[in-house]
Design a protein around this motif. Structure first.
Motif, PDB file in Angstrom:
ATOM      1  N   TRP A   1       0.808  -1.219   0.000  1.00 39.47           N
ATOM      2  CA  TRP A   1       0.000   0.000   0.000  1.00 39.47           C
ATOM      3  C   TRP A   1       0.840   1.268   0.000  1.00 39.47           C
ATOM      4  CZ3 TRP A   1       0.517   3.252   4.216  1.00 39.47           C
ATOM      5  CH2 TRP A   1       1.154   2.710   5.337  1.00 39.47           C
ATOM      6  N   VAL A   2       2.081   1.180   0.473  1.00 40.59           N
ATOM      7  CA  VAL A   2       2.947   2.359   0.500  1.00 40.59           C
ATOM      8  C   VAL A   2       3.196   2.876  -0.914  1.00 40.59           C
ATOM      9  CG1 VAL A   2       5.255   3.208   1.095  1.00 40.59           C
ATOM     10  CG2 VAL A   2       4.032   1.686   2.673  1.00 40.59           C
ATOM     11  N   SER A   3       3.303   1.968  -1.878  1.00 43.65           N
ATOM     12  CA  SER A   3       3.601   2.378  -3.253  1.00 43.65           C
ATOM     13  C   SER A   3       2.455   3.167  -3.882  1.00 43.65           C
ATOM     14  CB  SER A   3       3.893   1.139  -4.109  1.00 43.65           C
ATOM     15  OG  SER A   3       2.749   0.297  -4.193  1.00 43.65           O
ATOM     16  N   GLU A   4       1.273   3.108  -3.295  1.00 44.36           N
ATOM     17  CA  GLU A   4       0.120   3.831  -3.844  1.00 44.36           C
ATOM     18  C   GLU A   4      -0.030   5.229  -3.249  1.00 44.36           C
ATOM     19  OE1 GLU A   4      -1.503   2.549  -6.383  1.00 44.36           O
ATOM     20  OE2 GLU A   4      -0.097   0.861  -6.206  1.00 44.36           O
ATOM     21  N   LEU A   5       0.822   5.578  -2.299  1.00 41.76           N
ATOM     22  CA  LEU A   5       0.737   6.901  -1.692  1.00 41.76           C
ATOM     23  C   LEU A   5       1.317   7.952  -2.636  1.00 41.76           C
ATOM     24  CD1 LEU A   5       1.945   6.033   1.928  1.00 41.76           C
ATOM     25  CD2 LEU A   5      -0.415   6.343   1.151  1.00 41.76           C
ATOM     26  N   GLY A   6       0.987   9.195  -2.356  1.00 37.51           N
ATOM     27  CA  GLY A   6       1.522  10.280  -3.164  1.00 37.51           C
ATOM     28  C   GLY A   6       2.669  11.009  -2.507  1.00 37.51           C
ATOM     29  N   ASN A   7       2.948  10.669  -1.237  1.00 38.92           N
ATOM     30  CA  ASN A   7       4.062  11.289  -0.518  1.00 38.92           C
ATOM     31  C   ASN A   7       4.423  10.418   0.671  1.00 38.92           C
ATOM     32  OD1 ASN A   7       2.722  12.453   2.115  1.00 38.92           O
ATOM     33  ND2 ASN A   7       1.347  13.042   0.446  1.00 38.92           N
ATOM     34  N   GLY A   8       5.529  10.733   1.315  1.00 39.82           N
ATOM     35  CA  GLY A   8       6.037   9.920   2.412  1.00 39.82           C
ATOM     36  C   GLY A   8       5.581  10.362   3.782  1.00 39.82           C
ATOM     37  N   HIS A   9       4.675  11.337   3.857  1.00 44.89           N
ATOM     38  CA  HIS A   9       4.173  11.856   5.141  1.00 44.89           C
ATOM     39  C   HIS A   9       5.307  12.322   6.045  1.00 44.89           C
ATOM     40  CE1 HIS A   9      -0.153  11.143   4.742  1.00 44.89           C
ATOM     41  NE2 HIS A   9       0.178  10.083   4.031  1.00 44.89           N
ATOM     42  N   ASN A  10       6.311  12.897   5.453  1.00 42.13           N
ATOM     43  CA  ASN A  10       7.387  13.573   6.171  1.00 42.13           C
ATOM     44  C   ASN A  10       8.132  14.433   5.154  1.00 42.13           C
ATOM     45  OD1 ASN A  10      10.205  14.047   7.200  1.00 42.13           O
ATOM     46  ND2 ASN A  10       9.403  12.951   8.975  1.00 42.13           N
ATOM     47  N   GLY A  11       8.018  15.755   5.313  1.00 45.23           N
ATOM     48  CA  GLY A  11       8.604  16.645   4.320  1.00 45.23           C
ATOM     49  C   GLY A  11      10.102  16.544   4.215  1.00 45.23           C
ATOM     50  N   TYR A  12      10.769  16.260   5.321  1.00 42.35           N
ATOM     51  CA  TYR A  12      12.231  16.178   5.325  1.00 42.35           C
ATOM     52  C   TYR A  12      12.713  14.902   4.628  1.00 42.35           C
ATOM     53  CZ  TYR A  12      11.254  19.666   8.895  1.00 42.35           C
ATOM     54  OH  TYR A  12      10.763  20.762   9.559  1.00 42.35           O
ATOM     55  N   ILE A  13      12.057  13.780   4.926  1.00 47.34           N
ATOM     56  CA  ILE A  13      12.453  12.528   4.280  1.00 47.34           C
ATOM     57  C   ILE A  13      12.125  12.572   2.793  1.00 47.34           C
ATOM     58  CG2 ILE A  13      12.184  10.025   4.278  1.00 47.34           C
ATOM     59  CD1 ILE A  13      11.424  10.166   7.208  1.00 47.34           C
ATOM     60  N   ASP A  14      11.002  13.183   2.442  1.00 44.94           N
ATOM     61  CA  ASP A  14      10.648  13.294   1.030  1.00 44.94           C
ATOM     62  C   ASP A  14      11.677  14.128   0.259  1.00 44.94           C
ATOM     63  OD1 ASP A  14       8.482  11.724   0.373  1.00 44.94           O
ATOM     64  OD2 ASP A  14       7.005  13.159   1.098  1.00 44.94           O
ATOM     65  N   LEU A  15      12.177  15.197   0.879  1.00 48.58           N
ATOM     66  CA  LEU A  15      13.237  15.967   0.219  1.00 48.58           C
ATOM     67  C   LEU A  15      14.532  15.171   0.142  1.00 48.58           C
ATOM     68  CD1 LEU A  15      13.044  19.721   1.306  1.00 48.58           C
ATOM     69  CD2 LEU A  15      12.550  18.706  -0.914  1.00 48.58           C
ATOM     70  N   LEU A  16      14.809  14.391   1.175  1.00 47.88           N
ATOM     71  CA  LEU A  16      16.025  13.572   1.177  1.00 47.88           C
ATOM     72  C   LEU A  16      16.050  12.621  -0.006  1.00 47.88           C
ATOM     73  CD1 LEU A  16      18.617  12.535   2.605  1.00 47.88           C
ATOM     74  CD2 LEU A  16      17.129  10.971   3.893  1.00 47.88           C
ATOM     75  N   VAL A  17      14.935  11.953  -0.292  1.00 54.17           N
ATOM     76  CA  VAL A  17      14.922  10.993  -1.400  1.00 54.17           C
ATOM     77  C   VAL A  17      14.850  11.693  -2.747  1.00 54.17           C
ATOM     78  CG1 VAL A  17      13.902   9.173   0.010  1.00 54.17           C
ATOM     79  CG2 VAL A  17      12.399  10.685  -1.303  1.00 54.17           C
ATOM     80  N   GLN A  18      14.489  12.971  -2.780  1.00 54.89           N
ATOM     81  CA  GLN A  18      14.406  13.683  -4.050  1.00 54.89           C
ATOM     82  C   GLN A  18      15.680  14.429  -4.416  1.00 54.89           C
ATOM     83  OE1 GLN A  18      10.594  15.871  -4.913  1.00 54.89           O
ATOM     84  NE2 GLN A  18      10.081  15.245  -2.835  1.00 54.89           N
ATOM     85  N   ILE A  19      16.266  15.136  -3.449  1.00 48.56           N
ATOM     86  CA  ILE A  19      17.425  15.989  -3.773  1.00 48.56           C
ATOM     87  C   ILE A  19      18.650  15.638  -2.938  1.00 48.56           C
ATOM     88  CG2 ILE A  19      16.068  17.899  -4.661  1.00 48.56           C
ATOM     89  CD1 ILE A  19      16.270  19.251  -1.969  1.00 48.56           C
ATOM     90  N   GLY A  20      18.624  14.501  -2.245  1.00 43.53           N
ATOM     91  CA  GLY A  20      19.789  14.030  -1.531  1.00 43.53           C
ATOM     92  C   GLY A  20      20.082  14.818  -0.257  1.00 43.53           C
ATOM     93  N   LEU A  21      21.099  14.372   0.465  1.00 32.32           N
ATOM     94  CA  LEU A  21      21.464  15.001   1.730  1.00 32.32           C
ATOM     95  C   LEU A  21      21.920  16.447   1.565  1.00 32.32           C
ATOM     96  CD1 LEU A  21      21.748  14.626   4.773  1.00 32.32           C
ATOM     97  CD2 LEU A  21      24.067  13.751   4.378  1.00 32.32           C
ATOM     98  N   PRO A  22      22.750  16.787   0.555  1.00 35.64           N
ATOM     99  CA  PRO A  22      23.135  18.197   0.385  1.00 35.64           C
ATOM    100  C   PRO A  22      21.930  19.101   0.163  1.00 35.64           C
ATOM    101  CG  PRO A  22      24.562  16.789  -0.917  1.00 35.64           C
ATOM    102  CD  PRO A  22      23.451  15.926  -0.431  1.00 35.64           C
ATOM    103  N   GLY A  23      20.980  18.659  -0.649  1.00 32.75           N
ATOM    104  CA  GLY A  23      19.792  19.458  -0.908  1.00 32.75           C
ATOM    105  C   GLY A  23      18.932  19.613   0.331  1.00 32.75           C
ATOM    106  N   LEU A  24      18.798  18.540   1.113  1.00 32.52           N
ATOM    107  CA  LEU A  24      18.015  18.613   2.342  1.00 32.52           C
ATOM    108  C   LEU A  24      18.621  19.606   3.318  1.00 32.52           C
ATOM    109  CD1 LEU A  24      15.787  17.655   4.259  1.00 32.52           C
ATOM    110  CD2 LEU A  24      17.306  15.775   4.943  1.00 32.52           C
ATOM    111  N   ILE A  25      19.941  19.572   3.459  1.00 38.04           N
ATOM    112  CA  ILE A  25      20.606  20.508   4.370  1.00 38.04           C
ATOM    113  C   ILE A  25      20.375  21.946   3.921  1.00 38.04           C
ATOM    114  CG2 ILE A  25      22.857  21.303   5.204  1.00 38.04           C
ATOM    115  CD1 ILE A  25      23.766  18.369   5.114  1.00 38.04           C
ATOM    116  N   LEU A  26      20.534  22.199   2.627  1.00 35.79           N
ATOM    117  CA  LEU A  26      20.283  23.552   2.107  1.00 35.79           C
ATOM    118  C   LEU A  26      18.847  23.988   2.370  1.00 35.79           C
ATOM    119  CD1 LEU A  26      22.134  23.436  -1.343  1.00 35.79           C
ATOM    120  CD2 LEU A  26      22.731  24.876   0.610  1.00 35.79           C
ATOM    121  N   ALA A  27      17.911  23.077   2.163  1.00 39.80           N
ATOM    122  CA  ALA A  27      16.496  23.414   2.338  1.00 39.80           C
ATOM    123  C   ALA A  27      16.166  23.709   3.794  1.00 39.80           C
ATOM    124  CB  ALA A  27      15.623  22.275   1.815  1.00 39.80           C
ATOM    125  N   VAL A  28      16.678  22.904   4.718  1.00 41.41           N
ATOM    126  CA  VAL A  28      16.388  23.108   6.140  1.00 41.41           C
ATOM    127  C   VAL A  28      17.015  24.410   6.633  1.00 41.41           C
ATOM    128  CG1 VAL A  28      16.803  22.203   8.461  1.00 41.41           C
ATOM    129  CG2 VAL A  28      16.065  20.665   6.642  1.00 41.41           C
TER     130      VAL A  28
END
Length: 440
Positions: free
Chosen positions: A321-348
């Motif tokens: 059922w997780v694969s049918e979701l539209g997001n990971g219900h955590n904005g930080y983890i979702d950014l991590l999987v999209q733009i990596g650790l450097p991007g997450l640090i910049l965003a935070v």
């Protein structure tokens, strides 16, 4: 000479209903309308043409309204830290799994951010808060009307696979968590920003909103609202040297308590036999962490993890059922999987740490301004621990977060104009008055 909120203009006083204020109101309206009109292509990334064109027109209108065509430097109103974070997102398109979908989503995010900063800088603090209060009051009334006339304003089994949502109020919006977040923001804005209102009306709106929030059963919003109110009170009452320590401690403690409740919620609610919306989060995140472990520095590219069709990386890690979701219900983890650790640090740093440091150490902004903006920032930061909105187009909390950062710049910005030296005639007149006083 400093600015304490309302930006000084060389053109003199301007009326309340200026073009930028109109744009601000339309932007807020789109924030509510967008989730309703975006019904197709949820898992395919096809998007909604009307939504995209409307935001493009709104962005062009903002450029015209604030005079960017005459003064292009106004485009630099977005903080450097935020421009760096967005720049990294644009760079991630070079390795994105689906560059075209990523481009469309990131372009929308970028236009919305610049639109918000341009119109808020033009409107100033007071006018922006007035627009927000008018909009939120109208939306609250519309939500109550929806409950009275439309059965679909309450979650039922027909619109959700989650039995735990049945009976929760959602109003005009498609999901009760959206409505809960708006209710929480309404309470914060009227608590800290409504000092000039008639007290009875202000309290009535707060009470009516609090009841609606309770009926949504949006537990993330209710929990973070309490933390945000306490943080705003600290900013309101304490000096910078105290609040710069107390607010982060309170936020971290609240997030820890909220995450702990996810694990133990079933046991705590056992006697009440009520399924909670937070259950399931802990089952989603391991799949995202596994992907981040395999792609720690790059991620999938901005907007290329969820809802891009069969190429979505989530399908490589789970078919449940997780694969049918539209997001990971955590904005930080979702950014991590999209733009990596450097991007997450910049965003935070850009969206949480830098604005918080600027607010908590400010000696320029008014106390009520600090109380409101600290409360809004804390709410947005904590809300992203169980809901995803960070740098996510026009999601409700993302829009309010950008409002908060833009208003932070308005109320903490020092005037770049030096104090004007008195004219020789004025100095001479002042000296004559002092001599006359001395002789008397």
């Amino acid at each position: 000479m400093t600015e304490t909120g309302e930006r000084r203009r060389r053109t003199g006083p301007r009326p309340f209903l200026i073009p930028a204020a109109y744009i601000l109101f339309v932007l807020l309206t789109l924030m509510v309308v967008a989730p309703i009109i975006t019904t197709g292509g949820q898992n395919t990334g096809s998007g909604n043409v009307f939504r995209q064109v409307t935001y493009a027109i709104l962005f062009a209108a903002a450029l015209w309204a604030v005079g960017v065509l005459q003064q292009w430097r106004k485009l630099l109103i977005v903080p450097v830290t935020l421009m760096l974070a967005i720049g990294w997102c644009w760079l991630s398109l070079t390795w994105a799994i689906d560059p075209m979908i990523s481009f469309r989503r990131l372009l929308l995010t970028t236009m919305i951010i610049w639109t918000i900063f341009l119109v808020i800088d033009d409107c100033g603090y007071d006018r922006t808060i007035k627009v927000l209060m008018i909009f939120l009051t109208a939306l609250l009334a519309a939500n109550y009307v929806a409950i009275a006339v439309s059965p679909s304003a309450v979650h039922s089994l027909a619109d959700s696979m989650d039995k735990g949502l049945v009976g929760d109020w959602r109003g005009l919006l498609p999901q009760k968590n959206f409505t809960g977040a708006i209710c929480a923001m309404t309470i914060l804005i009227f608590t800290f920003g409504g000092q000039r209102m008639w007290l009875a009306l202000r309290l009535a709106i707060i009470v009516a909103t609090a009841y609606y929030l309770f009926r949504t059963q949006s537990k993330t919003s209710m929990g973070m609202l309490a933390t945000a109110l306490a943080s705003g009170a600290i900013a309101l009452r304490f000096k910078p040297k105290y609040r710069i320590a107390l607010v982060p401690i309170l936020l971290i403690g609240s997030i820890f308590a909220m995450l702990s409740s996810i694990k133990w919620w079933d046991e705590m609610l056992g006697p009440f036999q009520r399924k909670d919306a937070l259950t399931g989060r802990a089952e989603i995140w391991p799949y995202l962490f596994n992907y981040a472990k395999d792609h720690p520095f790059t991620g999938s590219g901005y907007g290329s993890f969820w809802n891009i069709g069969e190429d979505s990386p989530v399908y490589q890690y789970t078919k449940n059922w997780v694969s049918e979701l539209g997001n990971g219900h955590n904005g930080y983890i979702d950014l991590l999987v999209q733009i990596g650790l450097p991007g997450l640090i910049l965003a935070v740093v850009a969206t949480i740490i830098a604005p918080a440091a600027r607010l908590l150490s400010s000696s320029v902004a008014g106390r009520s301004q600090l109380g409101l903006l600290v409360a809004m920032l804390v709410f947005c930061a904590g809300h992203n621990m169980t809901e995803s909105s960070l740098l996510e187009r026009d999601t409700i909390i993302e829009v309010f977060l950008m409002f908060t950062i833009a208003l932070t710049g308005v109320v903490t910005r020092r005037s770049s104009k030096p104090a004007r030296a008195p004219s020789p005639e004025r100095r001479e007149g002042s000296s004559s008055r002092r001599r006359s006083t001395a002789r008397a």
